[in-house]
Scaffold this motif. Structure first.
Motif, PDB file in Angstrom:
ATOM      1  N   SER A 145       8.705  16.342   4.448  1.00 36.17           N
ATOM      2  CA  SER A 145       9.052  15.000   5.246  1.00 36.17           C
ATOM      3  C   SER A 145       9.225  15.507   6.511  1.00 36.17           C
ATOM      4  O   SER A 145       8.693  14.923   7.539  1.00 36.17           O
ATOM      5  CB  SER A 145       9.958  14.265   4.899  1.00 36.17           C
ATOM      6  OG  SER A 145      10.880  14.940   5.222  1.00 36.17           O
TER       7      SER A 145
ATOM      8  N   VAL B 267       8.181  18.238   8.251  1.00 39.36           N
ATOM      9  CA  VAL B 267       6.881  18.526   8.697  1.00 39.36           C
ATOM     10  C   VAL B 267       5.617  18.194   8.843  1.00 39.36           C
ATOM     11  O   VAL B 267       4.565  18.695   8.562  1.00 39.36           O
ATOM     12  CB  VAL B 267       6.961  20.319   8.200  1.00 39.36           C
ATOM     13  CG1 VAL B 267       8.112  21.094   8.477  1.00 39.36           C
ATOM     14  CG2 VAL B 267       7.234  20.572   6.777  1.00 39.36           C
ATOM     15  N   HIS B 268       5.308  17.157   7.538  1.00 39.39           N
ATOM     16  CA  HIS B 268       4.452  16.518   8.067  1.00 39.39           C
ATOM     17  C   HIS B 268       4.723  15.350   7.925  1.00 39.39           C
ATOM     18  O   HIS B 268       5.378  14.527   8.574  1.00 39.39           O
ATOM     19  CB  HIS B 268       3.487  16.139   6.576  1.00 39.39           C
ATOM     20  CG  HIS B 268       3.717  17.898   6.017  1.00 39.39           C
ATOM     21  ND1 HIS B 268       3.170  18.992   6.286  1.00 39.39           N
ATOM     22  CD2 HIS B 268       4.340  18.796   4.376  1.00 39.39           C
ATOM     23  CE1 HIS B 268       3.408  20.342   5.557  1.00 39.39           C
ATOM     24  NE2 HIS B 268       3.694  19.657   5.010  1.00 39.39           N
ATOM     25  N   LEU B 269       3.091  14.279   8.718  1.00 40.82           N
ATOM     26  CA  LEU B 269       3.154  12.643   9.127  1.00 40.82           C
ATOM     27  C   LEU B 269       2.342  11.757   8.570  1.00 40.82           C
ATOM     28  O   LEU B 269       3.053  11.235   8.400  1.00 40.82           O
ATOM     29  CB  LEU B 269       2.335  13.239  10.675  1.00 40.82           C
ATOM     30  CG  LEU B 269       3.276  13.576  11.649  1.00 40.82           C
ATOM     31  CD1 LEU B 269       1.754  14.080  12.947  1.00 40.82           C
ATOM     32  CD2 LEU B 269       4.036  13.097  12.100  1.00 40.82           C
TER      33      LEU B 269
END
Lengths: 672, 160
Positions: free
Chosen positions: A116, A118-120
């Protein structure tokens, strides 16, 4: 779904009943991962009997949820999808223990640090989470019951570095009755603090507060002080370290020298000829010397590089004569190695100051009256080379002094970090220089950083005292006069960003407020103790907030400026914290080690010996009569290198068995 | 050697999202990935990390098993030479890796699909950049066409 294969234990042959727990972590996870979708997905996976999501899984109600399911739904395997296992694996293992099942029937899924945060893309993050949860559910079904190993703790502590942090840690531990070995590289303890005259913001005398602590160290019954010594080898593991210390030859018998210094007076050199390191080369010392008057231990040192006896062998040896019956001088001394056994280690190896000649445009090394801040500390010190007189190289008093902040700090060309102490020590130096010389003092700063008890008040006081402040980074220091008033002076050219023009300020003396840097040999030291460094070279703490003095190597703690720039109060606080951590470990009397060791299935071992040379700990041996390899569980540290190399697959690693990892690989790749 | 049922799906180039399996050492690259998280760095969501205590634990069969089960790339992260938490596990990894690369080459698996990197606990940005770089390279290569679906017999041979 694989059935549970557990040769030999028999304790967990019941079919897996997996509970899946997905944490929201407030919005930390739920903001990017659709936790509801993951929970619903997990509920349908084979073997899963309950699947829940909760706002904070690590909270008491969250933990109670798991515990309840274990007792009410007979959950016998637990998957927690939350933060990094390095943070909360111990928490959830305790939940399993409390609920009466083996704590290793847990698998953590790292969906915060690895998903959560490190990602969009919410959809991609949710899919990734599902893959990871699926793999964990498949893997956990194969987990076997394991027990942590308990090993006793040796109550002795090694403290490396005798600056204020090391001194404070050593005294705290020794006062608690523990045997402490304090090892210092220099001939005396005291570190950087011993070089200062006053300390900010209270202006109490550094020597007055430090020397009592230094003498306590020297005379403490529980402290073994080894100066002029270095650690060369560290073996073992938490609670049971074996350390080898190299004791460099002082050419003085420490037990015979009484610190009378008559040898120094008697030395054939009438005057010192070698730059005195303690005074940063501002004075000269003889080949036989005491680093500074309050040195602990009060034992002289002979420098073989400059001593005539060592160079030619033809000295009159007036020092030996002066020492007389005490016979403390021994030119034949060689380095010695001592072996000690300790349970815990505190590293307090400190810092070095920035080399000001790396900024050629500030003229350090070119213009004699450009000094570093540490040199000025020595000039101001009453025990320093000038007896506390702030004077230029020609012996005259400066009428104007410019102090340049952030030299080797906050600079993309050298070091990006703020060295934290320079603003405050620059203010202190400004105050002391003005007090001693009455000179006009100019401070050139980028930002004034004075957070700390009484620090901002000290800055206010300096403003009232009439010290000048120019906000702007100095462009250069030169002796190029363009105006008669600048003749024979050093001209500081800086943009005054508050007044919006470029100033030229002629001064007699320039002080460069050098920043703090990691020690030059920090990489060797960290390898010795098996710890990590940040990219800058500061020792890496286990957690920046919650474990600031622990490292990733159990039983090794860090304190003071080796962890990052720090002032004296912070260094002392950290040293106390590190001592408390060591005490907590010692008083528990034992430590639990992860059971991730390797073991050999004898019937499958072909006796090929491939594994034996792979083990760096010599934990694998060959049993001649059986023609099979055997692993000594006590020596095995659980890396798994032999497991990966065994051609017949007869070596397994607890918690990282081949089947468990294959299940995880195939689990993350199995398309839903 | 291990026999496993293959679940390798068919993939089309148009909707292709690479799947990369990563084996990270508990003491360096795994921590660096944690640090990337706490630093809120952003990278491609195509990697699935499996934690091992040391890169030396990575059996070449793990890599082959991953490729056989649908991975388009495998990324191994270990400590820098000289920095191994277990003294020299990473050197063993390196040795095996070179041999493994030759096997992969003979199987027709492109070089960029299997990568070994030394990433210390502090090098969060290298986790980010390596993952992004690898995902892009593997994306350009397209799906790993290891097992022609019509040729089941050879598929089983390849799948070790």
């Amino acid at each position: 779904m694989p059935e549970i294969r557990s040769p030999g234990d028999g304790a967990n042959r019941e079919p897996p009943r997996v509970g899946v727990y997905v944490c929201h972590c407030g919005t930390n996870i739920a903001g990017t991962v659709d936790v509801k979708a993951v929970t619903e997905y997990a509920a349908k996976l084979p073997g899963v009997v309950v699947s829940r999501d909760y706002k904070y899984m690590c909270s008491d109600p969250g933990q109670a949820l798991i515990q309840q399911d274990i007792s009410e739904h007979n959950v016998n395997r637990v998957v927690v999808a939350s933060c990094s296992p390095l943070l909360h694996e111990p928490t959830f293992r305790r939940v399993l223990s409390r609920a009466g099942i083996n704590s290793f029937f847990l698998q953590m899924v790292n969906i915060r640090e690895h998903v959560s945060w490190v990602h969009l893309d919410k959809q991609a993050a949710t899919e990734k989470t599902k893959d990871l949860v699926r793999a964990a559910v498949r893997r956990v079904s194969l987990h076997k019951p394991l027990q942590k190993r308990r090993v006793p703790i040796n109550p002795n502590v090694l403290v490396v570095g005798g600056g204020i942090a090391g001194i404070h840690a050593a005294l705290t531990l020794a006062d608690a009755g523990k045997q402490v070995y304090l090892v210092e590289r220099e001939p005396t303890i005291g570190g950087h603090m011993a070089k200062f005259d006053k300390t900010f913001p209270t202006l109490d005398c550094a020597a007055c507060i430090l020397t009592p602590k230094m003498t306590s160290v020297g005379s403490h019954p529980h402290i073994t002080l080894w100066t002029y010594s270095e650690i060369v080898k560290v073996e073992g593991y938490v609670g049971n370290y074996k350390v080898q210390v190299k004791r460099k030859p002082r050419y003085i018998h420490e037990d015979l020298c009484i610190g009378c210094q008559e040898c120094i007076t008697a030395c054939v050199y009438k005057e010192g000829k070698t730059p005195d390191q303690f005074n940063l080369g501002l004075s000269k010392r003889k080949p036989v010397y005491l680093p500074f008057p309050q040195a602990v231990p009060q034992k002289v040192v002979i420098d073989p590089e400059t001593c005539i006896q060592f160079k030619s062998g033809k000295c009159k040896k007036t020092c030996v004569e002066a020492c007389g019956e005490r016979q403390a001088i021994d030119f034949t001394q060689t380095e010695k190695f001592e072996e000690i056994e300790v349970g815990t280690i505190i590293l307090a190896t400190g810092f070095k100051t920035f080399d000001a000649s790396r900024h050629p445009y500030y003229g350090y090394g070119r213009y004699p009256n450009v000094y570093t801040s540490l040199e000025v500390e020595r000039l101001i010190n009453a025990a320093g080379p000038t007896g506390g007189e702030v004077v230029l190289r020609d012996g005259t008093r400066p009428k104007s002094v410019g102090i340049i902040h952030c030299v080797g700090s906050r600079d993309a060309n050298t070091n990006r970090w703020c060295s934290k102490v320079c603003c405050m020590y620059s203010l202190k130096l400004a105050h002391l220089i003005k007090e001693r010389t009455g000179a006009e003092v100019y401070n050139f700063y980028i930002d004034m950083r004075t957070p700390g008890k009484g620090y901002e008040e000290f800055y206010d006081r300096l403003l009232d005292e009439g010290v000048h402040f120019v906000r702007g980074r100095v462009a250069e220091v030169s002796d190029w006069a363009v105006h008669p008033s600048e003749e024979g002076k050093l001209v500081i050219r800086a943009e005054d960003t508050l007044a919006a023009f470029v100033r030229r300020i002629p001064v007699d003396m320039v002080v460069l407020s050098v920043g703090l840097e990691p020690q030059a040999d920090v990489q060797e030291v960290r390898r010795l103790f098996n710890i990590s460094c940040s990219t800058e070279g500061w020792f890496l703490e286990r957690h920046p907030k919650l474990a600031p003095v622990s490292t990733f190597t159990e039983g090794v703690y860090i304190a003071g400026a080796c962890q990052g720039p720090k002032d004296i109060p912070d260094s002392v606080a950290q040293a106390g914290a590190a001592a408390a951590e060591a005490l907590a470990l010692i008083d528990a009397q034992f430590v639990e080690l992860e059971p991730y060791t390797a073991f050999i299935s004898e019937e499958e071992c072909s006796g090929c010996k491939s594994c034996i040379p792979l083990c760096p700990y010599q934990a694998i041996s060959f049993v001649e009569d059986k023609k099979k390899a055997a692993i000594n569980e006590v020596l095995c540290k659980g890396c798994g290198t032999c497991v990966a190399a065994c051609p017949s697959g007869s070596i397994q690693q607890n918690f990282f068995e081949d089947d468990e990892i294959f299940e995880e690989i195939e689990g993350v790749l199995a398309y839903a | 050697m291990r026999n496993r049922e293959l679940t390798r799906p068919e993939k089309s180039q148009a909707t292709f999202e690479p799947r990369i399996v990563a084996f990270f050492c508990n003491w360096c690259t795994y921590l660096a990935a944690d640090l990337a998280g706490t630093s809120r760095m952003k990278y491609s969501p195509n990697v699935r990390v499996i934690r091992v205590m040391c890169s030396g634990r990575v059996d070449p069969q793990f890599v082959l098993d991953a490729f056989a089960h649908g991975a388009d790339g495998v990324f191994i992260g270990g400590c820098h030479p000289g920095d191994c938490h277990y003294q020299e596990g990473n050197y063993k990894t390196l040795r095996r890796f070179h041999l493994l690369k030759r096997v992969l080459q003979q199987m027709g698996i492109e070089d960029e699909r299997c990568r070994l990197e030394w990433i210390s606990a502090a090098e969060a940005d290298r986790v980010r950049s390596t993952i992004n770089d690898m995902v892009e390279k593997v994306r350009a290569l397209g799906p790993l066409d290891l097992i022609p679906t019509e040729d089941k017999v050879s598929a089983e041979e390849v799948a070790v």
